[in-house]
Enzyme design. Sequence first.
Site, mmCIF file in Angstrom:
data_model
loop_
_atom_site.group_PDB
_atom_site.id
_atom_site.type_symbol
_atom_site.label_atom_id
_atom_site.label_comp_id
_atom_site.label_asym_id
_atom_site.label_seq_id
_atom_site.Cartn_x
_atom_site.Cartn_y
_atom_site.Cartn_z
ATOM 1 N N VAL A 271 -15.419 -29.941 -4.004
ATOM 2 C CA VAL A 271 -14.480 -28.820 -4.030
ATOM 3 C C VAL A 271 -13.182 -29.210 -3.328
ATOM 4 O O VAL A 271 -12.393 -28.353 -2.937
ATOM 5 C CB VAL A 271 -15.080 -27.556 -3.382
ATOM 6 C CG1 VAL A 271 -16.182 -26.978 -4.244
ATOM 7 C CG2 VAL A 271 -15.577 -27.834 -1.961
ATOM 8 N N ARG A 273 -10.596 -32.758 -3.718
ATOM 9 C CA ARG A 273 -9.767 -33.321 -4.771
ATOM 10 C C ARG A 273 -10.577 -34.336 -5.551
ATOM 11 O O ARG A 273 -11.381 -35.088 -5.000
ATOM 12 C CB ARG A 273 -8.511 -33.973 -4.196
ATOM 13 C CG ARG A 273 -7.417 -32.976 -3.849
ATOM 14 C CD ARG A 273 -6.863 -32.278 -5.089
ATOM 15 N NE ARG A 273 -5.857 -31.263 -4.774
ATOM 16 C CZ ARG A 273 -6.118 -29.979 -4.591
ATOM 17 N NH1 ARG A 273 -7.375 -29.547 -4.678
ATOM 18 N NH2 ARG A 273 -5.156 -29.120 -4.337
ATOM 19 N N ASP A 297 -15.872 -29.027 -9.174
ATOM 20 C CA ASP A 297 -14.775 -28.100 -9.462
ATOM 21 C C ASP A 297 -13.481 -28.859 -9.720
ATOM 22 O O ASP A 297 -12.518 -28.292 -10.226
ATOM 23 C CB ASP A 297 -14.577 -27.132 -8.296
ATOM 24 C CG ASP A 297 -13.505 -26.092 -8.571
ATOM 25 O OD1 ASP A 297 -13.569 -25.444 -9.639
ATOM 26 O OD2 ASP A 297 -12.582 -25.935 -7.745
ATOM 27 N N GLU A 302 -6.999 -34.200 -14.341
ATOM 28 C CA GLU A 302 -7.175 -32.839 -14.853
ATOM 29 C C GLU A 302 -6.078 -32.519 -15.860
ATOM 30 O O GLU A 302 -4.909 -32.824 -15.630
ATOM 31 C CB GLU A 302 -7.147 -31.848 -13.695
ATOM 32 C CG GLU A 302 -8.302 -32.074 -12.714
ATOM 33 C CD GLU A 302 -8.333 -31.077 -11.573
ATOM 34 O OE1 GLU A 302 -7.481 -30.150 -11.544
ATOM 35 O OE2 GLU A 302 -9.205 -31.202 -10.693
ATOM 36 N N HIS A 321 -11.522 -26.413 -12.186
ATOM 37 C CA HIS A 321 -10.705 -26.183 -10.988
ATOM 38 C C HIS A 321 -10.428 -24.689 -10.793
ATOM 39 O O HIS A 321 -9.316 -24.290 -10.465
ATOM 40 C CB HIS A 321 -9.380 -26.953 -11.091
ATOM 41 C CG HIS A 321 -8.793 -27.276 -9.751
ATOM 42 N ND1 HIS A 321 -8.008 -28.376 -9.527
ATOM 43 C CD2 HIS A 321 -8.866 -26.623 -8.556
ATOM 44 C CE1 HIS A 321 -7.611 -28.398 -8.260
ATOM 45 N NE2 HIS A 321 -8.127 -27.345 -7.655
ATOM 46 N N ALA A 324 -11.800 -21.537 -6.694
ATOM 47 C CA ALA A 324 -11.091 -20.874 -5.594
ATOM 48 C C ALA A 324 -10.402 -19.586 -6.026
ATOM 49 O O ALA A 324 -9.917 -18.830 -5.178
ATOM 50 C CB ALA A 324 -10.045 -21.815 -4.997
#
Length: 360
Positions: A271, A273, A297, A302, A321, A324
């Site tokens: 969670v 990078r 995540d 990306e 991602h 959060a």
Amino acid sequence: MTTTPAQPAPADAARPRVVIGVDLPEELCARIEQAEPRVEVVRDHELYRPRRFPADWEGDPAHQRTAEQQRRFEEMVDSADVLFSLPDVDPSQLARTASANPRLRWVMTMAAGGGSQLRAAGLAPEQLERIAVTTSAGTHGGPLAEFALLGVLAGAKTLPRLLAQQRDHDWSPRWEMRQLDTMRVLVVGLGGIGKACAALFHAVGATVLGTTRSGAPVEGVDELVPIEELASAAADVDAIVVTLPGTDATVGLVGQEVLGAVRPGTILVNVGRGTVVDEPSLLDALETGRIGFAALDVVAREPLTADSPLWDHPNVLISPHTAALDRREEERIVAQFIENLRRFLDGEELANRVDTVEFY
């Protein structure tokens, strides 16, 4: 990294101008205004990229300003003493306004890992000295800790096997699942997110290990591990939760040495990078069974490319991602900004200031 407070606007200037660089809801703009009457809060909702969902700081990438709107947007941004967000969350826009606007003294990033955005902006040493950059570190800790708990639980309770057997209508003989209160969980990185993860895993009865540079005790952490001893610590845990930011020092940190040392069936959650975990090493560890389950995540690149084998691996859970994101994120970030704004105006050191050597 300098630890001196950010320099406020010159004393002979009008009220410092706080410019909102992204589409922050008007009620939250007004909240900043009401909380700190010593500043002028400048925004123009006509000029922002429209949001697609709560806390969509980047806005709709398909939206195009007219040339006149872009001129007005840049003129507004270039009048700032303080920027709430990089304009359009775009490092190139930060670089442009840092050069165009000698008044700029402080920028708050919307990302907890805003150091990577500052690095990408490529500011000159003089600009890095003049402009303090802070992050939203700490505002995402709770949601990400919950995702980390989900990931560890999914691995401990053999979620892939359960889903496969349900799909196949297979009522098999029973098998043993792991219990959290018998597990050792290593949290790699004890910043805001890591501390939230440690507290949650401690609360459910796990033994929590955490990597440290300082050696300072952290609530909920039963054993502190020097970062240099990461591989040996990883060999003696049931789950690894990565919360580190992406810096030169963390790229590939969880790689062949660490993943080659783990016990068979170890659970991995990231969670932090994506660049912190070396993906070829992770795939090798998944194939050999050293990693029994991975919940990601974040990934190194990306969005995750369509041909990545991570998509189809039966023991991998991919989240785009999004762990959060919740509608209270905006309120938490604004509350943090208001407290730092008070510090800025009172000449105090800002919280969550980016290290301009390692950019975290």
